[in-house]
Design a protein around this motif. Structure first.
Motif, PDB file in Angstrom:
ATOM      1  N   GLY A   2       0.826  -1.205   0.000  1.00  0.00           N
ATOM      2  CA  GLY A   2       0.000   0.000   0.000  1.00  0.00           C
ATOM      3  C   GLY A   2       0.855   1.246   0.000  1.00  0.00           C
ATOM      4  O   GLY A   2       0.572   2.230  -0.696  1.00  0.00           O
ATOM      5  N   ALA A   3       1.928   1.206   0.791  1.00  0.00           N
ATOM      6  CA  ALA A   3       2.847   2.342   0.834  1.00  0.00           C
ATOM      7  C   ALA A   3       3.598   2.466  -0.494  1.00  0.00           C
ATOM      8  O   ALA A   3       3.807   3.581  -1.001  1.00  0.00           O
ATOM      9  CB  ALA A   3       3.831   2.169   1.992  1.00  0.00           C
ATOM     10  N   GLY A  37       3.835   5.686  -3.019  1.00  0.00           N
ATOM     11  CA  GLY A  37       5.076   6.419  -2.833  1.00  0.00           C
ATOM     12  C   GLY A  37       5.225   6.974  -1.435  1.00  0.00           C
ATOM     13  O   GLY A  37       5.836   8.031  -1.225  1.00  0.00           O
ATOM     14  N   LEU A  38       4.696   6.253  -0.442  1.00  0.00           N
ATOM     15  CA  LEU A  38       4.741   6.693   0.958  1.00  0.00           C
ATOM     16  C   LEU A  38       5.663   5.807   1.781  1.00  0.00           C
ATOM     17  O   LEU A  38       6.066   4.716   1.345  1.00  0.00           O
ATOM     18  CB  LEU A  38       3.323   6.670   1.562  1.00  0.00           C
ATOM     19  CG  LEU A  38       2.260   7.520   0.863  1.00  0.00           C
ATOM     20  CD1 LEU A  38       0.904   7.283   1.516  1.00  0.00           C
ATOM     21  CD2 LEU A  38       2.629   9.001   0.923  1.00  0.00           C
ATOM     22  N   ASP A  39       5.983   6.270   2.980  1.00  0.00           N
ATOM     23  CA  ASP A  39       6.817   5.477   3.884  1.00  0.00           C
ATOM     24  C   ASP A  39       6.009   4.425   4.627  1.00  0.00           C
ATOM     25  O   ASP A  39       6.557   3.399   5.043  1.00  0.00           O
ATOM     26  CB  ASP A  39       7.515   6.390   4.900  1.00  0.00           C
ATOM     27  CG  ASP A  39       8.536   7.309   4.243  1.00  0.00           C
ATOM     28  OD1 ASP A  39       9.131   6.887   3.229  1.00  0.00           O
ATOM     29  OD2 ASP A  39       8.714   8.434   4.735  1.00  0.00           O
TER      30      ASP A  39
END
Length: 412
Positions: free
Chosen positions: A372-373, A377-379
């Motif tokens: 999901g991250a 493009g998330l941490d």
């Protein structure tokens, strides 16, 4: 807010009677001051030992000096203290309205102190006992006005309490400033503090958010002062207590920071607002009061309270407190199958479920959270709320399947 206690001190003395033969070695002399301190420490230790061996007098009003009665309660035994101590208003003379009618102000003896230092000594004494009886994860609420709340806050921190919030109770119907010499005093301040900085006190965040129409509960509370049918009056129509707090204020405090069955102590019980709300909400309570008229009014009031049913006291459980269910369990229970396609919100991203409980998107494979991250493009990402499955032509969050898994496993 009655001052049901004053700091008292008693002279302690110790004497030793010699018996038998005198020792060949000369014993060192003990100063009178050292003997006095030792005796005082021994007396305090004995009181603590007696207190620790006693059970809590739940749902009772303890009559007498609050500091002395607090000393009778066991160490680390209560969940919450709510204190409405004397405000030390320092009123001088009578107060009149513009029509020359007299204002029913607080001029009772229990609110009068000789000096600020005397008030500070009193505050430190009752507060130290309150901290002693709190459980390691216990907390205390103290309410006051500009006359005393800053001194109270200083003592709280000096004794080791950890301040969590200061709450502004903004009164919807405050008393005007009749002289027109100051701003209208339209609020009081509550300090919420845990026993230590490492304590983890109860805070029903999710319930309070739902209570506030799914918005975070803020630290400014708009509530009316106690009036109308809730205000207790005597046979002559006069207020029984000059500073009776509204039940709505205590309702919010207890709903936010206690659970059913918790023990709540009010060292300044007055006419029993804390006890009445605690009883209604299925909490145990202990009140301390020395004024007979207040006690009589409180007992009558408490006898009329009807507790809410246990079923209706069920608070909203925070998601983080729910039993953990791994994503792979959905495969084991047949709620999802390997090869099922999961979608992000609005189906802009997709991934395939693998038999080992991972999901794959393009050349990347990992947990529902990592993937999901990755696609965003998330941490970090909560995969339970990000990923969706198709059912009846609609996208639904896989968190619904986790809830069903808990039901099948008997975890809800």
């Amino acid at each position: 807010m009655v001052q049901s206690c004053k700091v008292s001190s008693s002279k302690a003395s110790s004497s030793q009677k010699s018996s038998g033969k005198a020792s060949a070695l000369k014993k060192p002399k003990t100063s009178k001051l050292a003997s006095k301190k030792a005796a005082t420490k021994k007396t305090a230790a004995n009181k603590r030992a007696v207190a620790s061996s006693k059970s809590l007098p739940s749902n009772k009003i303890l009559v007498g000096n609050c500091i002395e009665r607090l000393k009778e309660l066991p160490d680390n035994s209560v969940d919450l203290v709510f204190a409405d101590p004397p405000y030390n208003l320092q009123l001088e003379g009578e107060l009149h309205r513009p029509n020359n009618s007299k204002v029913d102000a607080v001029n009772d003896e229990w609110d009068q102190f000789d000096s600020f230092s005397a008030y500070d000594e009193f505050t430190k004494a009752w507060m130290a006992e309150a901290r002693r009886i709190l459980k390691p994860d216990g907390a205390m609420w103290v309410i006051g006005s500009y006359h005393n709340i800053f001194r109270v806050g200083t003592t709280l921190q000096d004794l080791g309490f950890w301040i969590l919030n200061d709450i502004i109770w903004r009164k919807s119907n405050p008393m005007p400033n009749f002289k027109g010499t100051r701003f209208c005093n339209a609020h009081e301040t509550l300090i919420w503090a845990s026993k230590t900085g490492k304590s983890r006190p109860t805070f029903n965040y999710d319930s309070m958010k739902a209570f506030n129409d799914d918005l975070q509960m803020r630290s400014d509370w708009l509530l009316p002062i106690c009036n109308g049918g809730e205000r207790l009056k005597d046979n002559l129509g006069k207020k029984v207590h000059p500073t009776q707090k509204p039940e709505g204020l205590l309702y919010r405090v207890l709903m936010a920071s206690t659970n059913p069955g918790d023990v709540v102590v009010d060292p300044f019980f007055g006419t029993g607002t804390t006890g009445a709300v605690a009883k209604a909400l299925g909490r145990q309570w202990i009140g301390i009061e020395q004024d007979k008229s207040y006690i009589e009014a409180a007992e009558i009031r408490l006898s009329k309270v009807r507790p809410v049913s246990p079923e209706d006291l069920q608070a909203l459980k925070p998601k983080r407190a729910a039993p953990r269910v791994p994503f792979g369990t959905l495969l084991e229970l047949g709620l999802l199958e390997a090869g099922t396609t999961l979608y992000g919100p609005r189906a802009k991203k997709s991934a395939e479920v693998r038999a080992d409980g991972t999901i794959q998107c393009a050349e990347q494979q990992g947990s529902i959270h990592k993937m999901g991250a990755y696609v965003q493009g998330l941490d970090a990402c909560n995969g339970w709320t990000y990923w969706h499955f198709k059912a009846d032509g609609e996208l639904k969050p896989i968190d619904l399947l986790r809830h069903e898994a808990r039901n099948q496993l008997g975890l809800n």
